[in-house]
Scaffold this active site. Structure first.
Site, PDB file in Angstrom:
ATOM      1  N   HIS A  40       0.826  -1.219   0.000  1.00  0.00           N
ATOM      2  CA  HIS A  40       0.000   0.000   0.000  1.00  0.00           C
ATOM      3  C   HIS A  40       0.859   1.267   0.000  1.00  0.00           C
ATOM      4  O   HIS A  40       0.507   2.287   0.600  1.00  0.00           O
ATOM      5  CB  HIS A  40      -0.953   0.021   1.197  1.00  0.00           C
ATOM      6  CG  HIS A  40      -1.955  -1.091   1.192  1.00  0.00           C
ATOM      7  ND1 HIS A  40      -3.145  -1.026   0.510  1.00  0.00           N
ATOM      8  CD2 HIS A  40      -1.920  -2.319   1.775  1.00  0.00           C
ATOM      9  CE1 HIS A  40      -3.814  -2.158   0.676  1.00  0.00           C
ATOM     10  NE2 HIS A  40      -3.088  -2.965   1.439  1.00  0.00           N
ATOM     11  N   TYR A  95      -0.094  -4.286  11.443  1.00  0.00           N
ATOM     12  CA  TYR A  95      -0.263  -2.908  10.994  1.00  0.00           C
ATOM     13  C   TYR A  95       0.339  -1.917  11.990  1.00  0.00           C
ATOM     14  O   TYR A  95       1.083  -1.003  11.617  1.00  0.00           O
ATOM     15  CB  TYR A  95      -1.750  -2.603  10.762  1.00  0.00           C
ATOM     16  CG  TYR A  95      -2.243  -3.009   9.398  1.00  0.00           C
ATOM     17  CD1 TYR A  95      -2.120  -4.325   8.961  1.00  0.00           C
ATOM     18  CD2 TYR A  95      -2.822  -2.089   8.540  1.00  0.00           C
ATOM     19  CE1 TYR A  95      -2.567  -4.713   7.709  1.00  0.00           C
ATOM     20  CE2 TYR A  95      -3.271  -2.467   7.287  1.00  0.00           C
ATOM     21  CZ  TYR A  95      -3.141  -3.781   6.878  1.00  0.00           C
ATOM     22  OH  TYR A  95      -3.580  -4.153   5.629  1.00  0.00           O
ATOM     23  N   ASN A 136     -10.326  -3.095   1.665  1.00  0.00           N
ATOM     24  CA  ASN A 136      -9.942  -3.035   0.253  1.00  0.00           C
ATOM     25  C   ASN A 136     -11.161  -2.729  -0.607  1.00  0.00           C
ATOM     26  O   ASN A 136     -12.275  -2.589  -0.087  1.00  0.00           O
ATOM     27  CB  ASN A 136      -9.330  -4.372  -0.197  1.00  0.00           C
ATOM     28  CG  ASN A 136      -7.919  -4.582   0.310  1.00  0.00           C
ATOM     29  OD1 ASN A 136      -7.162  -3.633   0.490  1.00  0.00           O
ATOM     30  ND2 ASN A 136      -7.553  -5.827   0.543  1.00  0.00           N
TER      31      ASN A 136
END
Length: 489
Positions: free
Chosen positions: A59, A342, A132
């Protein structure tokens, strides 16, 4: 959030001293070598060398905008989350779109899934929904995630994405067939970020005020209509305007054409999960709408561009472990892995105090005992203690969990997910294929064959063809014939 405006005045160094000359470095005589004592020159060069932080591994290329979310329908029967608790309630948001596989310099119009990462600045803290533009993903266990990404990124030797690597991984991962069908189909290249849907993808838990629990899936349906590009259009646009999606988002908001999405959820009572016909926590599966219809929740609008892309888009940090009361995780293995991965990625990229950056800072008061580290502000003052419990006051625990507990049982160890009656890696991929029009099927087959025909190993090609045959015999036959034609042509 009001941004300070630039004002005329004296140019200064970072320590605040006035700068006498910003055009000429200090030298030993006219035309002589530079002087080490020119601290302003050294300061500018040193800062320039450090202007960028490590690129996101995935990303990396993204765009973002601020906006708001407004509740339009009462969902208090399912969740006690305050920001969803009243029709008409508005919450400030920040949304980052992205491509997944390529680097920061890649084109926007690539055939690639798109990230849809949404931050709600709620009164109870930040809630991050990291999804997404597809409702499913390639794998179902986070242990495979580094391998999957390595297969899709640039090859260590050739320095480019290699079909051999891409299709070899998919050949050994039959659960990817559903997402491959999405990616290679008509929605694989959105025309812009405004013209695509967003999905939470994972299954999440909602808990209402009475303690009842539900599992939910999020669907953000674009109000601009879904528009996509063919492979040929995407390739042309990537060459003529690599920043196409960024430009479109920026210009539409600047001229007052604010993109919006309607949020729907699918709601499953928690006690139905165990006996559902397939694993409802499998990220490679969708819940059929006939079983769990879409229920409208609210409207998301983007209405303000960032003033600084680096400060606000590149330094934005989203983590699915940022929950608020009434919302929590599910047993979804991929979600469980991302709860750690994350947040850890942002601590590496931006430092342990990245949550103090303006784009990431909660609008609710944050009060905890975290201290020090790189770029620490530490505003608590001399009387604050950085431990708890203590005798001097300060923040204390509530005793109220954010979400309901999840039942667990069994022996520790590495296990495959328990099989439900209809668990299958291929059925939903076949269902998706059969939903397509003839034109959509033809483009899907052409897109798959275009990549698979470049693979050098016959056994890898055969493994992939077997997946498409298993999804639908007609699907597999058409892909096989198209691959053969391209390899023999």
């Amino acid at each position: 959030m009001t941004q300070p405006q630039p004002t005329a005045g004296t140019l200064t160094t970072e320590s605040g001293a006035p700068v006498a000359d910003n055009q000429n470095s200090a030298t030993a005589g006219a035309g002589g070598p530079l002087l080490l004592q020119d601290q302003y020159l050294l300061e500018k060069l040193a800062r320039f060398n450090r202007e960028r932080v490590p690129e996101r591994v995935v990303h990396a290329r993204g765009s973002g905008a601020y906006g708001h979310f407004e509740v339009t329908d009462d969902v208090s029967a399912y969740t006690g989350a305050h920001f969803l608790g009243e029709v008409g309630r508005r919450t400030e948001t920040f949304l980052r779109f992205s491509t997944v596989a390529d680097s920061l310099g890649g084109p926007d119009a690539a055939r690639d899934p798109r990230g849809f990462a949404l931050k709600f600045y709620t009164e109870e803290g930040n809630y991050d929904l990291v999804g997404n533009n597809t409702p499913v993903f390639f794998i179902k266990d986070p242990l495979k995630f580094p391998d999957f990404i390595h297969s899709q990124k640039r090859d260590p030797f050739t320095g480019r994405q290699e079909p051999d690597n891409v299709w070899d991984f998919w050949a050994h991962s039959p659960e990817a067939t559903h997402q491959v069908t999405w990616l290679m189909g008509g929605r694989g290249i959105p025309a812009s970020y405004r013209h695509m849907n967003g999905y939470g993808s994972h299954t999440y838990q909602w808990t209402n005020a009475s303690g009842e629990t539900f599992f939910v899936k999020y669907h953000f349906k674009t109000n601009q209509g879904v528009r996509c590009l063919s492979s040929e259009q995407g390739a042309e646009l990537s060459g003529t305007d690599p920043n196409s999606h960024q430009t479109d988002l920026l210009q539409s908001i600047e001229r007052g054409v604010y993109p919006s999405w309607t949020l729907y959820v699918q709601v499953m009572p928690a006690d139905e999960a165990a006996d559902y016909r397939f694993n409802p926590f499998d990220l490679t599966k969708v819940w059929p709408h006939a079983d769990y219809p879409l229920q409208r929740v609210g409207r998301l609008v983007l209405d303000r561009n960032p003033d600084n892309v680096f400060a606000e888009v590149e330094q934005s940090a989203f983590s699915p472990n940022n929950f608020v009361p009434g919302i929590g995780p599910s047993p979804d293995k991929m979600l469980q892995g991302r709860l750690f991965a994350y947040a850890d990625a942002h601590r590496y990229r931006l430092g342990v105090n990245h949550t103090q950056l303006a784009v990431n800072a909660p609008r609710a008061a944050a009060s905890n005992h975290g201290r020090d580290g790189l770029m620490a502000v530490n505003p608590q003052g001399r009387y604050a203690r950085n431990y708890e419990p203590n005798s001097y006051g300060g923040p204390v625990e509530t005793g109220r969990p954010l979400s309901a507990p999840l039942p667990v049982s069994g022996w520790t160890g590495t296990h495959q997910a328990p099989q439900h009656t209809k668990d299958d890696d291929f059925f939903q991929a076949g269902e998706l294929y059969r939903l397509m029009s003839e034109d959509e099927k033809a483009r899907l087959v052409a897109n798959i064959a275009g990549g698979l025909s470049q693979v050098s190993r016959e056994d890898v090609i055969e493994k992939n063809l077997a997946h498409f045959h298993a999804a639908d015999p007609h699907y597999g036959k058409r892909v096989e014939e198209a691959v053969r034609e391209l390899r023999e042509g």
